[in-house]
Design an enzyme around this catalytic site. Structure first.
Site, PDB file in Angstrom:
ATOM      1  N   LYS A 140       0.835  -1.184   0.020  1.00 16.17           N
ATOM      2  CA  LYS A 140      -0.037   0.067   0.049  1.00 16.17           C
ATOM      3  C   LYS A 140       0.947   1.302  -0.142  1.00 16.17           C
ATOM      4  O   LYS A 140       0.206   2.339  -0.460  1.00 16.17           O
ATOM      5  CB  LYS A 140      -0.969   0.074   1.161  1.00 16.17           C
TER       6      LYS A 140
HETATM    7  C1  LIG Z   1      -4.416  -4.713   0.656  1.00  9.43           C
HETATM    8  C2  LIG Z   1      -3.729  -5.709   0.643  1.00  9.43           C
HETATM    9  C3  LIG Z   1      -4.157  -6.941  -0.553  1.00  9.43           C
HETATM   10  C4  LIG Z   1      -5.106  -6.957  -1.271  1.00  9.43           C
HETATM   11  O1  LIG Z   1      -5.030  -5.837  -2.225  1.00  9.43           O
HETATM   12  P1  LIG Z   1      -6.174  -5.319  -2.943  1.00  9.43           P
HETATM   13  O2  LIG Z   1      -5.947  -4.050  -3.818  1.00  9.43           O
HETATM   14  O3  LIG Z   1      -7.209  -4.882  -1.962  1.00  9.43           O
HETATM   15  O4  LIG Z   1      -6.860  -6.275  -3.978  1.00  9.43           O
HETATM   16  C5  LIG Z   1      -3.095  -8.101  -0.557  1.00  9.43           C
HETATM   17  N1  LIG Z   1      -2.107  -8.176   0.340  1.00  9.43           N
HETATM   18  C6  LIG Z   1      -1.580  -6.947   1.441  1.00  9.43           C
HETATM   19  C7  LIG Z   1      -0.733  -7.546   2.300  1.00  9.43           C
HETATM   20  C8  LIG Z   1      -2.557  -6.154   1.478  1.00  9.43           C
HETATM   21  O5  LIG Z   1      -2.164  -5.168   2.108  1.00  9.43           O
END
Ligand SMILES: *Cc1c(COP(=O)(O)O)cnc(C)c1O
Length: 468
Positions: free
Chosen positions: A113
């Site tokens: 993120k």
């Molecule tokens: C947010 C997240 C996901 C999922 O990603 P999306 O964009 O919501 O599909 C997968 N793994 C981790 C570690 C995340 O933080």
């Protein structure tokens, strides 16, 4: 470049107008009016660029209302070796011939993120300053989004963050990361419910246009277009590292929850990046796997949402999914509005017509699901064979990637978090603690700053009112 809504409102808006927005006024999601096509010569030129410069090139195709020089300054300020731990920013880790991890989790909160959120922090600060405005960011998180948002916005001028998380459902490490922040502009609200309750509250508050205007509410949730756009960059960066020339194709395997990450892969593919397959991996919360296998989308209720060992994928309703469906339906806003507003919102489900479902393959999507036992086995196997420790989300991706090989085509599994964030599962799989970066020693013992609230829209509005 202008932006429109997936639900048929064809009002065209500029990037800066939608940057600080969540949903479009008609309840849809914003998408560019078209995807810029990247030709062979452009790919060749981009192949040799450093990450920050590649980010500038890609962003500038979608952003024409921020002067190029300013945009370049922002991408160079964001994607630094100091913040992301390496010159490559998203280095590849080879596992075996034709199989790599793409490391997206070396930013400040150790999850992918940060890739988008660190840029968003700088974009928000820039745009708010340019307008002479302030903003109160309201978000929902099951862990990684919240901490990434808070670390991106902490101390930023003109920005406050109100972050909702499901009380007691994040890992101790994730809680410590978020709740230990002492910055006055960061507010942690622990909601007595699951992630979808948090997300519903954010939607309800955002749909109250009077409240939204009065309190200058914005969002950084994964529906934010700028976040998705920032994520497009690492698909290109991964591709360039894994290939020698631009006629090679690759697969990307993506641990998925809200469909933000893989939707960025879809955008990259629509732009012309040679992606053979977008391999979508879910955990036991398999709404999306079910859709890609059957053409039927059935959201789950809170009580049907499993609490798993890959918690950032514990979603029952994928907030970015509507963007893909809009493209799948040939950008028919009427039909998209019908499916999501009349069917999903009222009945919790829709089924595509067979002719519509038949188009899925041409968008490169395949899918699979993974369970706790799969994660543990994959983490153990990866450690034993390659000496590499992966986190449970990445393990979901790797497990499903192995189910979709294509002869001669390299697969990149997106590493979405570092294992230290999920120590319990690592201990179960490997019998020892994951490695912890020295800077994070003892973080769980730091004083925590958060407020517990019931899953009530009014209570959350009240809290915001008292703290603005
Ligand atoms: C947010 C997240 C996901 C999922 O990603 P999306 O964009 O919501 O599909 C997968 N793994 C981790 C570690 C995340 O933080």
């Amino acid at each position: 470049m202008k932006y429109l809504s997936t639900r048929g409102d064809a009002t065209e808006r500029g990037f800066s107008e939608i940057l600080l927005e969540g949903l479009a006024p008609d309840g849809g999601l914003y998408l560019p009016t078209h995807y810029p096509k990247v030709d062979e010569a452009t790919l060749a030129r981009w192949r040799v660029l450093p990450y920050a410069e590649l980010a500038y090139e890609i962003l500038s195709l979608f952003i024409d209302d921020i002067p190029g020089e300013d945009l370049r300054t922002l991408t160079h300020k964001t994607y630094t070796e100091a913040a992301f731990g390496s010159k490559a920013i998203v280095p590849l880790k080879p596992l075996e011939p034709g199989l790599y991890l793409e490391a997206l989790s070396n930013g400040p909160t150790l999850a992918f993120k940060d890739m988008a959120m660190q840029l968003l922090g700088n974009l928000f600060e820039y745009e708010l300053k340019r307008r002479g405005e302030t903003l109160n960011i309201l978000g929902a998180t099951s862990g990684d989004t919240g901490s990434a948002a808070e670390y991106a916005m902490r101390g930023k001028q003109g920005v406050r963050v109100f972050m909702l998380s499901p009380h007691g459902r994040m890992s101790p490490f994730q809680q410590a990361q978020m709740f230990s922040l002492q910055d006055a502009n960061i507010h942690n609200l622990a909601v007595q419910g699951v992630f979808d309750d948090c997300q519903d509250i954010v939607k309800a508050v955002s749909n109250d246009l009077a409240f939204k205007r009065q309190y200058r509410i914005g969002t950084v949730n994964s529906i934010n277009w700028a976040r998705l756009l920032a994520q497009v960059v690492y698909y290109f960066a991964g591709y360039f590292q894994a290939t020698q020339n631009n006629d090679e194709q690759v697969n990307f395997a993506v641990p998925s929850g809200n469909f933000g990450n893989i939707c960025a892969g879809h955008v990259a593919r629509m732009m012309g990046l040679p992606i053979a397959q977008l391999i979508l991996a879910t955990n036991e919360n398999d709404v999306l796997d079910e859709f890609f296998r059957s053409g039927s989308y059935r959201v789950r209720k809170s009580h049907e949402t499993h609490e798993t060992s890959s918690p950032s994928m514990d979603i029952s309703k994928a907030s970015n999914f509507e963007r893909f469906v809009f493209d799948l339906l040939g950008r028919d806003g009427e039909r998209t509005r019908h499916l999501f507003k009349d069917e999903v919102e009222l009945q919790g489900r829709f089924s595509l017509m067979p002719t519509e479902a038949a188009r899925i393959a041409s968008f490169g999507f395949v899918s699979g699901r993974s369970t706790h036992a799969d994660r543990v086995a994959t983490i153990r196997d990866t450690f034993e064979r390659f000496g590499v420790t992966i986190d449970p989300h990445t393990a979901d991706g790797l497990k499903v990637a192995r189910e979709h090989p294509l002869p001669g085509i390299t697969t990149l599994v997106l590493e979405t978090a570092l294992p230290i964030k999920f120590a319990d599962t690592i201990r179960e799989a490997l019998g020892h603690e994951p490695e912890r970066p020295a800077a994070l020693a003892g973080i769980e013992a730091l004083p925590k700053r958060f407020t517990v609230v019931p899953p009530s829209v009014d209570r959350v509005k009240g809290y915001i009112g008292e703290h603005c």
